[in-house]
Design a protein around this motif. Sequence first.
Motif, mmCIF file in Angstrom:
data_model
loop_
_atom_site.group_PDB
_atom_site.id
_atom_site.type_symbol
_atom_site.label_atom_id
_atom_site.label_comp_id
_atom_site.label_asym_id
_atom_site.label_seq_id
_atom_site.Cartn_x
_atom_site.Cartn_y
_atom_site.Cartn_z
ATOM 1 N N ARG A 25 0.595 -0.940 -0.209
ATOM 2 C CA ARG A 25 -0.269 -0.374 -0.334
ATOM 3 C C ARG A 25 0.828 1.144 -0.070
ATOM 4 N NH1 ARG A 25 -4.810 -1.556 4.145
ATOM 5 N NH2 ARG A 25 -5.710 -3.776 2.984
ATOM 6 N N GLY B 177 -10.463 -0.792 4.445
ATOM 7 C CA GLY B 177 -8.502 -1.280 5.131
ATOM 8 C C GLY B 177 -8.526 -1.515 6.166
ATOM 9 N N LYS C 230 -10.704 3.712 0.786
ATOM 10 C CA LYS C 230 -9.462 4.381 0.532
ATOM 11 C C LYS C 230 -9.864 4.273 -1.399
ATOM 12 C CE LYS C 230 -7.318 3.490 4.411
ATOM 13 N NZ LYS C 230 -7.201 4.338 4.836
ATOM 14 N N SER C 231 -9.282 5.264 -1.453
ATOM 15 C CA SER C 231 -9.816 6.071 -3.190
ATOM 16 C C SER C 231 -7.865 4.717 -4.438
ATOM 17 C CB SER C 231 -9.741 7.226 -3.593
ATOM 18 O OG SER C 231 -8.585 7.561 -3.408
ATOM 19 N N SER C 232 -6.978 4.517 -2.927
ATOM 20 C CA SER C 232 -5.972 4.319 -3.876
ATOM 21 C C SER C 232 -5.822 2.561 -4.151
ATOM 22 C CB SER C 232 -4.409 4.802 -2.238
ATOM 23 O OG SER C 232 -5.521 3.186 -1.244
#
Length: 270
Positions: free
Chosen positions: A120, A149, A161-163
């Motif tokens: 991550r 997450g 979480k957009s990641s």
Amino acid sequence: MFRNIYSFTIASVRFALFVLWIIPQIPIALILWPFGRRAGVWQFKMFTSVVLRIAGIRVRIYGTLSKKRPLLLVGNHISVFEFMTLPATFGASFFGKDDIARYPVVGQMAWLWGVVFISRKPSQAEKTVRLISDNMKKATWPMVIYPEGTTTNGSVVLPFKSSMFDFIEKGVPVTVQPMVMFYRDKRGNPIDDQILADDYAYFDNVKMPAGAKLCRKERNAVSQIFHVFALGGFTVEFRMLPPPPLAGKNRKQIAAELHEIINNKFMELK
């Protein structure tokens, strides 16, 4: 007093069966290793199906699992038991933290069972996208991601979480199906938020939003499993929702849309 002794005895018997069922998984994995991860995912499904029976966990499914592949299931995350209910129910596997890969035996077993280890760290973003893309193309089984997450207290859905959706923004071809997990007691009745936080969920109080129900006693994964064994299990509802059109959207838009879909259905169930 008698009830406590009885619950502890039943939980001890169930936990002993759980441990005894874990032991043969290593030699079974060694036999299946030459046949690759498809055989390993099948073992994962068989292993977790028996664990659910030992724990007394019932599963109800509403809606239909998409038949399209590659398929990414996106859902809320309540407890460690998600890692048993989803493989047992859908033959699914997971994206996991890359540090798990370094655990002796556990890392090798997880790999065989279809788990994809990803970093991550922002500096590893491009490598992660390539890794996810390569594995999604090969996976004939559903893969699961938890964009919160972390696990929650079971009464909220945290922002996504957009990641975690960077690979979709960058064009990895995959069908994304949102799903909602909702816990009820073993008879299928609603669970009070405080009881859910205390007895069924597995989470870190620090990460919960202001005003959320907090567990009075935090447990590690092993003690949480033992505690659920003592309770006699619970019921998990899976609400499978239609895959939304996500083409052309950036990762923040994807995260926001999927969160809205899942959160709205979750609150409707509450």
